[in-house]
Design a protein around this motif. Sequence first.
Motif, PDB file in Angstrom:
ATOM      1  N   LEU A 164       0.914  -1.000   0.026  1.00  0.00           N
ATOM      2  CA  LEU A 164      -0.141  -0.117   0.075  1.00  0.00           C
ATOM      3  C   LEU A 164       0.894   1.298  -0.178  1.00  0.00           C
ATOM      4  CD1 LEU A 164      -3.136   0.236  -0.074  1.00  0.00           C
ATOM      5  CD2 LEU A 164      -3.098   0.226   2.331  1.00  0.00           C
ATOM      6  N   TYR A 165       2.031   1.460   0.695  1.00  0.00           N
ATOM      7  CA  TYR A 165       2.880   2.563   0.819  1.00  0.00           C
ATOM      8  C   TYR A 165       3.515   2.781  -0.600  1.00  0.00           C
ATOM      9  CZ  TYR A 165       6.031   5.569   3.107  1.00  0.00           C
ATOM     10  OH  TYR A 165       6.949   6.698   3.471  1.00  0.00           O
ATOM     11  N   ALA A 166       3.755   1.539  -1.259  1.00  0.00           N
ATOM     12  CA  ALA A 166       4.454   1.668  -2.502  1.00  0.00           C
ATOM     13  C   ALA A 166       3.462   2.316  -3.451  1.00  0.00           C
ATOM     14  CB  ALA A 166       5.027   0.518  -3.098  1.00  0.00           C
ATOM     15  N   LEU A 167       2.304   1.928  -3.439  1.00  0.00           N
ATOM     16  CA  LEU A 167       1.213   2.459  -4.477  1.00  0.00           C
ATOM     17  C   LEU A 167       0.936   3.932  -3.935  1.00  0.00           C
ATOM     18  CD1 LEU A 167      -0.855   1.422  -6.550  1.00  0.00           C
ATOM     19  CD2 LEU A 167      -2.523   1.072  -4.481  1.00  0.00           C
ATOM     20  N   ARG A 168       0.783   4.125  -2.768  1.00  0.00           N
ATOM     21  CA  ARG A 168       0.338   5.647  -2.150  1.00  0.00           C
ATOM     22  C   ARG A 168       1.754   6.582  -2.699  1.00  0.00           C
ATOM     23  NH1 ARG A 168       0.816   4.730   3.481  1.00  0.00           N
ATOM     24  NH2 ARG A 168       0.758   7.114   3.537  1.00  0.00           N
ATOM     25  N   ASP A 169       2.650   5.990  -2.833  1.00  0.00           N
ATOM     26  CA  ASP A 169       4.176   6.719  -3.119  1.00  0.00           C
ATOM     27  C   ASP A 169       4.006   7.419  -4.635  1.00  0.00           C
ATOM     28  OD1 ASP A 169       6.368   7.980  -2.201  1.00  0.00           O
ATOM     29  OD2 ASP A 169       7.441   6.085  -3.036  1.00  0.00           O
ATOM     30  N   LEU A 179      -3.922   7.539   6.997  1.00  0.00           N
ATOM     31  CA  LEU A 179      -2.777   6.672   6.171  1.00  0.00           C
ATOM     32  C   LEU A 179      -1.441   6.467   6.739  1.00  0.00           C
ATOM     33  CD1 LEU A 179      -4.269   7.065   2.423  1.00  0.00           C
ATOM     34  CD2 LEU A 179      -4.879   5.320   4.156  1.00  0.00           C
ATOM     35  N   ILE A 180      -0.913   7.476   7.192  1.00  0.00           N
ATOM     36  CA  ILE A 180       0.472   7.579   7.558  1.00  0.00           C
ATOM     37  C   ILE A 180       0.503   6.976   8.866  1.00  0.00           C
ATOM     38  CG2 ILE A 180       2.590   9.167   8.434  1.00  0.00           C
ATOM     39  CD1 ILE A 180       1.446  11.290   6.434  1.00  0.00           C
ATOM     40  N   ALA A 181      -0.440   7.367   9.740  1.00  0.00           N
ATOM     41  CA  ALA A 181      -0.455   6.779  11.225  1.00  0.00           C
ATOM     42  C   ALA A 181      -0.650   5.354  11.143  1.00  0.00           C
ATOM     43  CB  ALA A 181      -1.444   7.424  11.890  1.00  0.00           C
ATOM     44  N   SER A 182      -1.582   4.839  10.275  1.00  0.00           N
ATOM     45  CA  SER A 182      -1.940   3.388  10.156  1.00  0.00           C
ATOM     46  C   SER A 182      -0.479   2.575   9.645  1.00  0.00           C
ATOM     47  CB  SER A 182      -3.037   3.120   9.474  1.00  0.00           C
ATOM     48  OG  SER A 182      -2.913   3.583   8.237  1.00  0.00           O
ATOM     49  N   SER A 183      -0.049   3.268   8.647  1.00  0.00           N
ATOM     50  CA  SER A 183       1.073   2.600   8.065  1.00  0.00           C
ATOM     51  C   SER A 183       2.399   2.361   9.173  1.00  0.00           C
ATOM     52  CB  SER A 183       1.728   3.542   6.964  1.00  0.00           C
ATOM     53  OG  SER A 183       3.097   3.111   6.598  1.00  0.00           O
ATOM     54  N   ILE A 184       2.695   3.349   9.878  1.00  0.00           N
ATOM     55  CA  ILE A 184       3.713   3.272  10.711  1.00  0.00           C
ATOM     56  C   ILE A 184       3.108   2.407  12.002  1.00  0.00           C
ATOM     57  CG2 ILE A 184       4.964   4.467  12.563  1.00  0.00           C
ATOM     58  CD1 ILE A 184       4.879   7.066  10.544  1.00  0.00           C
ATOM     59  N   MET A 185       2.171   2.570  12.271  1.00  0.00           N
ATOM     60  CA  MET A 185       1.993   1.834  13.519  1.00  0.00           C
ATOM     61  C   MET A 185       1.436   0.340  13.333  1.00  0.00           C
ATOM     62  SD  MET A 185       2.200   3.561  16.001  1.00  0.00           S
ATOM     63  CE  MET A 185       1.571   2.730  17.473  1.00  0.00           C
ATOM     64  N   SER A 186       0.994   0.038  12.126  1.00  0.00           N
ATOM     65  CA  SER A 186       0.788  -1.363  11.828  1.00  0.00           C
ATOM     66  C   SER A 186       2.105  -2.356  11.962  1.00  0.00           C
ATOM     67  CB  SER A 186       0.202  -1.638  10.488  1.00  0.00           C
ATOM     68  OG  SER A 186       1.039  -1.308   9.235  1.00  0.00           O
ATOM     69  N   LYS A 187       3.245  -1.481  11.388  1.00  0.00           N
ATOM     70  CA  LYS A 187       4.540  -2.270  11.390  1.00  0.00           C
ATOM     71  C   LYS A 187       4.835  -2.539  12.786  1.00  0.00           C
ATOM     72  CE  LYS A 187       5.856   0.810   8.430  1.00  0.00           C
ATOM     73  NZ  LYS A 187       5.899   1.494   7.306  1.00  0.00           N
ATOM     74  N   LYS A 188       4.882  -1.104  13.633  1.00  0.00           N
ATOM     75  CA  LYS A 188       5.312  -1.368  15.315  1.00  0.00           C
ATOM     76  C   LYS A 188       4.371  -2.377  15.904  1.00  0.00           C
ATOM     77  CE  LYS A 188       8.107   0.598  14.767  1.00  0.00           C
ATOM     78  NZ  LYS A 188       9.665   0.226  15.207  1.00  0.00           N
ATOM     79  N   ALA A 206      12.302  17.272   8.543  1.00  0.00           N
ATOM     80  CA  ALA A 206      11.493  16.219   9.093  1.00  0.00           C
ATOM     81  C   ALA A 206      10.269  15.829   7.963  1.00  0.00           C
ATOM     82  CB  ALA A 206      10.437  16.743  10.388  1.00  0.00           C
ATOM     83  N   PHE A 207       9.648  14.606   8.196  1.00  0.00           N
ATOM     84  CA  PHE A 207       8.610  14.431   7.277  1.00  0.00           C
ATOM     85  C   PHE A 207       7.300  15.194   7.462  1.00  0.00           C
ATOM     86  CE2 PHE A 207       5.003  11.314   6.638  1.00  0.00           C
ATOM     87  CZ  PHE A 207       5.270  11.129   5.177  1.00  0.00           C
ATOM     88  N   MET A 208       6.991  15.660   8.887  1.00  0.00           N
ATOM     89  CA  MET A 208       5.827  16.853   8.869  1.00  0.00           C
ATOM     90  C   MET A 208       6.558  17.897   9.313  1.00  0.00           C
ATOM     91  SD  MET A 208       3.107  15.485   8.784  1.00  0.00           S
ATOM     92  CE  MET A 208       2.067  14.004   8.677  1.00  0.00           C
TER      93      MET A 208
HETATM   94  N1  URA Z   1       6.465   6.376   6.897  1.00  0.00           N
HETATM   95  C1  URA Z   1       5.691   5.123   6.789  1.00  0.00           C
HETATM   96  O1  URA Z   1       6.237   3.965   7.293  1.00  0.00           O
HETATM   97  N2  URA Z   1       4.628   5.161   6.239  1.00  0.00           N
HETATM   98  C2  URA Z   1       3.932   6.481   5.814  1.00  0.00           C
HETATM   99  O2  URA Z   1       2.908   6.349   5.243  1.00  0.00           O
HETATM  100  C3  URA Z   1       4.997   7.449   5.815  1.00  0.00           C
HETATM  101  C4  URA Z   1       6.120   7.432   6.574  1.00  0.00           C
END
Ligand code: URA
Length: 436
Positions: A164-169, A179-188, A206-208
């Motif tokens: 999904l991240y590759a597609l969003r990119d 989408l950012i929060a769920s992406s980071i937290m799913s991995k954690k 920073a990213f933000m």
């Molecule tokens: N880092 C991530 O892991 N996911 C995002 O969507 C953005 C930054």
Amino acid sequence: MRMYDIIMKKRNGGELTGEEIGFFVDGYTKGEIPDYQVSALMMAVYFRKMTERETLALTMAMAHSGDMLDLSGIDGIKVDKHSTGGVGDKTSLVLTPMAAACGIPVAKMSGRGLGHTGGTIDKLESFPGFSTDLTTEQFIRNVNRIGIAIMGQTADLAPADKKLYALRDVTATVDNLSLIASSIMSKKLAAGADAIVLDVKTGSGAFMKEEADARALAEEMVRLGNDAGRTTVAVISDMDQPLGYAVGNALEVKEAIETLKGNGPEDLVELCMALGSQMLIAGGKAADTEEATGKLQAVIRDGSALRKLAEFVEAQGGDPGAVYDPGLLPKAPVIHEVKSPAEGYISHIACDEVGICSLLLGGGRETKDSTIDLSVGIVLCKKVGAYVKRGDTLAVIHADHESKLAEVEKRYLNACAITSAEPARAPFIREIIGRQ
Ligand code: URA
């Protein structure tokens, strides 16, 4: 259930159910739902946003899309740390041995990452022989034996997020808070720790970039982590200039070693103390910040954090001698000092531009297949607020070849603003969200 109906519901502003979110995450991971339908859904999410309930359902579905690491074989409360990334960010190299020396079991999955310098794994590979290629059994054994292990992220950790991240990119749908929060937290969450301490940066490197966006992201991630049953805290800190002085893989390792010896730059030390305190409190090793700070200072003072780094490097095949003699780390052949063209205060250093200087020198990856030069980078001598005279050294470039110097020097000088008025300074740590 049909993907078409899910897209239309979101397009029209409806709230997706947990079943609908599970359906598209599962179907996309298995390759049963095509990119074009998921792209349409991501764009609908981008404009219509997601509710808290939807964001949690997406996070959980992505976390469970692959392996959920089982760390139950490790004694104690496992505390993970994650940074949203910045320039000169060597925090993990300092913080993880400090936390481990205080008795927190550190079982960390890390990435290589694209960007200005490598990720934590690349930096650690500056120690000759060091490898993160561990089996899960070795990983768990090392944490139980010495209190710390870092392994590379396996392909099967949150594979839905990877796709999904590759597609969003490539579909202009990265910058959506849910989408950012769920992406980071799913991995954690998939990485299995009991508690998570987030290092959220704000500023030009920073990213933000905007503080309000960083705060909103931090709040969302803390809520997701807590709702998923993991104690979660976020520290928001300044990334409007590089963290510490060194930018570049081996150069950052050297600075991390100096910090573990008690000679660290003020901002890096402050950040490690703030994050480390939250790790110790979440891990049940301290009752409050005062007790935690005392313990963290003690492991620097008595050398046990530095020894923990050496033990960890050795356990993963690296040369621990380089911890005590950083001269054994990779060294660039060309060293060049950048001189100040004017007198005055350094009022701003465009942080992302310093990152690009490191990238141009070969210290980072432009694509995931790029090779990285661990020895190169840039070491700042003056940071924001310093008063400089014409001809003072602003920074030192470490390069593999003289041909790189002119462009990097020009870029660095353009990134530094020198003014006659002393710049106003905001606090380095902006806020702690979810503080215990
Ligand atoms: N880092 C991530 O892991 N996911 C995002 O969507 C953005 C930054």
